[in-house]
Design an enzyme around this catalytic site. Structure first.
Site, PDB file in Angstrom:
ATOM      1  N   SER A 195       0.835  -1.211   0.000  1.00 22.90           N
ATOM      2  CA  SER A 195       0.000   0.000   0.000  1.00 22.90           C
ATOM      3  C   SER A 195       0.863   1.251   0.000  1.00 22.90           C
ATOM      4  O   SER A 195       1.793   1.369   0.803  1.00 22.90           O
ATOM      5  CB  SER A 195      -0.866   0.055   1.258  1.00 22.90           C
ATOM      6  OG  SER A 195      -1.685  -1.053   1.328  1.00 22.90           O
TER       7      SER A 195
ATOM      8  N   HIS B   1      -8.199  -1.244  -5.921  1.00 23.03           N
ATOM      9  CA  HIS B   1      -7.021  -2.091  -5.670  1.00 23.03           C
ATOM     10  C   HIS B   1      -6.681  -2.896  -6.918  1.00 23.03           C
ATOM     11  O   HIS B   1      -6.050  -3.945  -6.827  1.00 23.03           O
ATOM     12  CB  HIS B   1      -7.310  -3.078  -4.529  1.00 23.03           C
ATOM     13  CG  HIS B   1      -6.741  -2.661  -3.215  1.00 23.03           C
ATOM     14  ND1 HIS B   1      -5.762  -3.346  -2.559  1.00 23.03           N
ATOM     15  CD2 HIS B   1      -7.017  -1.597  -2.446  1.00 23.03           C
ATOM     16  CE1 HIS B   1      -5.465  -2.741  -1.426  1.00 23.03           C
ATOM     17  NE2 HIS B   1      -6.226  -1.671  -1.334  1.00 23.03           N
TER      18      HIS B   1
ATOM     19  N   HIS C 215      -5.378  -9.761  -1.108  1.00 26.22           N
ATOM     20  CA  HIS C 215      -5.202 -10.088   0.313  1.00 26.22           C
ATOM     21  C   HIS C 215      -6.171 -11.185   0.746  1.00 26.22           C
ATOM     22  O   HIS C 215      -7.278 -11.276   0.217  1.00 26.22           O
ATOM     23  CB  HIS C 215      -5.475  -8.842   1.173  1.00 26.22           C
ATOM     24  CG  HIS C 215      -4.624  -7.660   0.841  1.00 26.22           C
ATOM     25  ND1 HIS C 215      -4.925  -6.810  -0.186  1.00 26.22           N
ATOM     26  CD2 HIS C 215      -3.471  -7.206   1.392  1.00 26.22           C
ATOM     27  CE1 HIS C 215      -3.988  -5.862  -0.246  1.00 26.22           C
ATOM     28  NE2 HIS C 215      -3.105  -6.084   0.686  1.00 26.22           N
TER      29      HIS C 215
ATOM     30  N   TYR D  43      -7.890 -11.165   3.388  1.00 30.53           N
ATOM     31  CA  TYR D  43      -9.111 -10.597   3.984  1.00 30.53           C
ATOM     32  C   TYR D  43     -10.190 -10.275   2.951  1.00 30.53           C
ATOM     33  O   TYR D  43     -11.330 -10.013   3.294  1.00 30.53           O
ATOM     34  CB  TYR D  43      -8.799  -9.355   4.837  1.00 30.53           C
ATOM     35  CG  TYR D  43      -8.195  -8.181   4.087  1.00 30.53           C
ATOM     36  CD1 TYR D  43      -8.926  -7.433   3.180  1.00 30.53           C
ATOM     37  CD2 TYR D  43      -6.870  -7.817   4.317  1.00 30.53           C
ATOM     38  CE1 TYR D  43      -8.372  -6.366   2.502  1.00 30.53           C
ATOM     39  CE2 TYR D  43      -6.303  -6.753   3.654  1.00 30.53           C
ATOM     40  CZ  TYR D  43      -7.053  -6.022   2.736  1.00 30.53           C
ATOM     41  OH  TYR D  43      -6.495  -4.977   2.072  1.00 30.53           O
ATOM     42  N   GLU D  44      -9.818 -10.335   1.657  1.00 30.48           N
ATOM     43  CA  GLU D  44     -10.833 -10.097   0.630  1.00 30.48           C
ATOM     44  C   GLU D  44     -11.773 -11.292   0.497  1.00 30.48           C
ATOM     45  O   GLU D  44     -12.794 -11.205  -0.189  1.00 30.48           O
ATOM     46  CB  GLU D  44     -10.145  -9.794  -0.706  1.00 30.48           C
ATOM     47  CG  GLU D  44      -9.373  -8.485  -0.664  1.00 30.48           C
ATOM     48  CD  GLU D  44      -8.593  -8.214  -1.934  1.00 30.48           C
ATOM     49  OE1 GLU D  44      -9.159  -8.402  -3.023  1.00 30.48           O
ATOM     50  OE2 GLU D  44      -7.424  -7.808  -1.839  1.00 30.48           O
TER      51      GLU D  44
ATOM     52  N   ALA E  97       2.960  -2.305   3.971  1.00 32.14           N
ATOM     53  CA  ALA E  97       2.790  -1.262   4.989  1.00 32.14           C
ATOM     54  C   ALA E  97       2.489  -1.995   6.286  1.00 32.14           C
ATOM     55  O   ALA E  97       1.792  -3.014   6.281  1.00 32.14           O
ATOM     56  CB  ALA E  97       1.636  -0.353   4.611  1.00 32.14           C
TER      57      ALA E  97
ATOM     58  N   MET F 227      -1.249  -6.897   7.121  1.00 29.60           N
ATOM     59  CA  MET F 227      -2.301  -7.803   6.627  1.00 29.60           C
ATOM     60  C   MET F 227      -1.925  -8.475   5.302  1.00 29.60           C
ATOM     61  O   MET F 227      -2.801  -8.755   4.486  1.00 29.60           O
ATOM     62  CB  MET F 227      -3.611  -7.027   6.459  1.00 29.60           C
ATOM     63  CG  MET F 227      -4.104  -6.357   7.724  1.00 29.60           C
ATOM     64  SD  MET F 227      -5.641  -5.472   7.439  1.00 29.60           S
ATOM     65  CE  MET F 227      -5.633  -4.304   8.816  1.00 29.60           C
ATOM     66  N   SER F 228      -0.631  -8.738   5.101  1.00 30.02           N
ATOM     67  CA  SER F 228      -0.239  -9.335   3.816  1.00 30.02           C
ATOM     68  C   SER F 228       1.042 -10.143   3.969  1.00 30.02           C
ATOM     69  O   SER F 228       1.440 -10.505   5.074  1.00 30.02           O
ATOM     70  CB  SER F 228      -0.018  -8.225   2.780  1.00 30.02           C
ATOM     71  OG  SER F 228       1.124  -7.451   3.137  1.00 30.02           O
TER      72      SER F 228
ATOM     73  N   ASN G  58       2.660   3.473  11.170  1.00 33.62           N
ATOM     74  CA  ASN G  58       2.041   3.878  12.449  1.00 33.62           C
ATOM     75  C   ASN G  58       2.564   3.021  13.582  1.00 33.62           C
ATOM     76  O   ASN G  58       3.110   1.943  13.345  1.00 33.62           O
ATOM     77  CB  ASN G  58       0.518   3.694  12.364  1.00 33.62           C
ATOM     78  CG  ASN G  58       0.136   2.270  11.985  1.00 33.62           C
ATOM     79  OD1 ASN G  58       0.177   1.895  10.804  1.00 33.62           O
ATOM     80  ND2 ASN G  58      -0.222   1.478  12.977  1.00 33.62           N
TER      81      ASN G  58
ATOM     82  N   HIS H 232      -7.324   3.228   6.757  1.00 38.07           N
ATOM     83  CA  HIS H 232      -6.608   2.995   5.496  1.00 38.07           C
ATOM     84  C   HIS H 232      -6.015   4.309   4.987  1.00 38.07           C
ATOM     85  O   HIS H 232      -4.904   4.341   4.458  1.00 38.07           O
ATOM     86  CB  HIS H 232      -7.557   2.379   4.464  1.00 38.07           C
ATOM     87  CG  HIS H 232      -6.867   1.924   3.218  1.00 38.07           C
ATOM     88  ND1 HIS H 232      -5.775   1.075   3.231  1.00 38.07           N
ATOM     89  CD2 HIS H 232      -7.103   2.207   1.910  1.00 38.07           C
ATOM     90  CE1 HIS H 232      -5.366   0.863   1.989  1.00 38.07           C
ATOM     91  NE2 HIS H 232      -6.153   1.533   1.173  1.00 38.07           N
TER      92      HIS H 232
HETATM   93  N1  HPA Z   1      -2.019  -3.163  11.516  1.00 35.51           N
HETATM   94  C1  HPA Z   1      -2.262  -3.945  10.440  1.00 35.51           C
HETATM   95  N2  HPA Z   1      -1.946  -3.584   9.208  1.00 35.51           N
HETATM   96  C2  HPA Z   1      -1.368  -2.378   9.028  1.00 35.51           C
HETATM   97  C3  HPA Z   1      -1.104  -1.517  10.107  1.00 35.51           C
HETATM   98  C4  HPA Z   1      -1.431  -1.932  11.419  1.00 35.51           C
HETATM   99  O1  HPA Z   1      -1.232  -1.233  12.427  1.00 35.51           O
HETATM  100  N3  HPA Z   1      -0.528  -0.400   9.579  1.00 35.51           N
HETATM  101  C5  HPA Z   1      -0.445  -0.597   8.233  1.00 35.51           C
HETATM  102  N4  HPA Z   1      -0.965  -1.784   7.900  1.00 35.51           N
END
Ligand code: HPA
Length: 289
Positions: free
Chosen positions: A29, A60, A82, A84-85, A112, A210-211, A234, A246
């Site tokens: 991402s 996406h 992903h 989760y899709e 990310a 998540m990947s 983050n 997101h």
């Molecule tokens: N958690 C899960 N996936 C993410 C995060 C997170 O804090 N930041 C970017 N992708």
């Protein structure tokens, strides 16, 4: 009928006749900028590739770009699918198998991620040394396709030690701080709870996203060498007052995107030189025999 990576690879080959990529790159991402740096030979929308799994998430869509980056012949997935899709995990074997059928020997994965260490804040880069697959899913569950790899295979050295040393050396030379740590794959699509993050820290994870683990599992099944880098967007849930979203991920992915793009480009440039040297050495040894 299951998706057939051979069908997809044959189609891609017709679009990029005679081009053989040696390195595959999967962009996470907010990291699409690297794709623009590729001296492209072909650019193909995922939706035009037969038997290629399609993302269900709007915006996406994704493209496959073949060309040269840092002089190295590469194939780059701009966008990924992903777990989760809700797609069949087995369909996730297809993209990396297509890259292998096209000719790659090395897979570079980016993503990310949220950090579980105060010392590794937004804008940091983390070289992945190992992973924890916390999704309970695995694209290789089901009948084994012996053409690609064995039923059982080790994951002890999934993230290639030599490639990692190489990345660290390049980062040092460029004055880019490169952290190293364990990535935990959380299924999503929600961000984690603070209690989950506390638990993941105890489990030994340094970053969460998540990947990545499905692609790395499929790559290692085929014996590809793998390197992966997280772009930290983050501090993980409960560690700061920032509301996770997101949009927040995409915004903060920009912080280190330029560093990551330069790091990958110079990495490929020097890797190309090393591979060439090794090839010349092999040829010389062959002559001497
Ligand atoms: N958690 C899960 N996936 C993410 C995060 C997170 O804090 N930041 C970017 N992708």
């Amino acid at each position: 009928m299951p998706l057939d990576p051979h069908v997809a690879a044959e189609y891609v080959q017709t679009q990029a006749a005679g081009f053989t990529p040696r390195v595959g790159i999967i962009l996470g991402s907010g990291l699409g900028g690297l794709a623009d740096k590729i001296d492209a030979v072909a650019s193909i929308d995922f939706k035009d590739i037969p038997d290629f799994p399609q993302s269900t998430v709007e915006g996406h869509a994704g493209r496959l770009i073949l060309g040269r980056l840092g002089g190295m012949p590469v194939v780059c997935m701009q966008g990924r699918i992903h777990l989760y899709e809700g797609i069949d995990p087995q369909d996730l074997t297809v993209p990396v198998r297509v890259l292998k059928l096209l000719g790659i020997e090395i897979l570079l994965v980016t993503n990310a991620a949220g950090s579980m260490s105060e010392d590794m804040g937004p804008g940091s880069l983390m070289l992945i040394s190992d992973h924890i697959n916390f999704t309970g899913r695995n694209p290789l569950v089901g009948e084994n396709d012996d053409r690609f790899g064995p039923r059982f295979f080790p994951m002890g050295d999934a993230y290639d030690a030599t490639l990692r040393e190489h990345f660290k050396a390049v980062a040092k030379e460029m004055g880019i701080k490169l952290h190293e740590g364990v990535y935990l794959h959380y299924l999503g699509p929600n961000f984690e709870t603070p209690a989950e993050i506390k638990a993941f820290k105890v489990m030994g994870a340094d970053a969460v996203g998540m990947s990545t683990t499905p692609e790395v599992l499929v790559a290692r099944h085929m014996g590809l060498r793998v390197a992966a880098i997280s772009n930290i967007t983050n501090l993980a849930a409960g560690m700061s007052k920032t509301e996770l979203s997101h949009e927040q991920t995409l915004e903060c992915a920009k912080l280190a995107a330029e560093d990551l793009e330069s790091l990958v480009t110079i990495f490929l440039e020097t890797l190309k030189r090393e591979l060439l040297k090794a090839h010349l050495r092999e040829e010389k040894n062959g002559d001497a025999e």
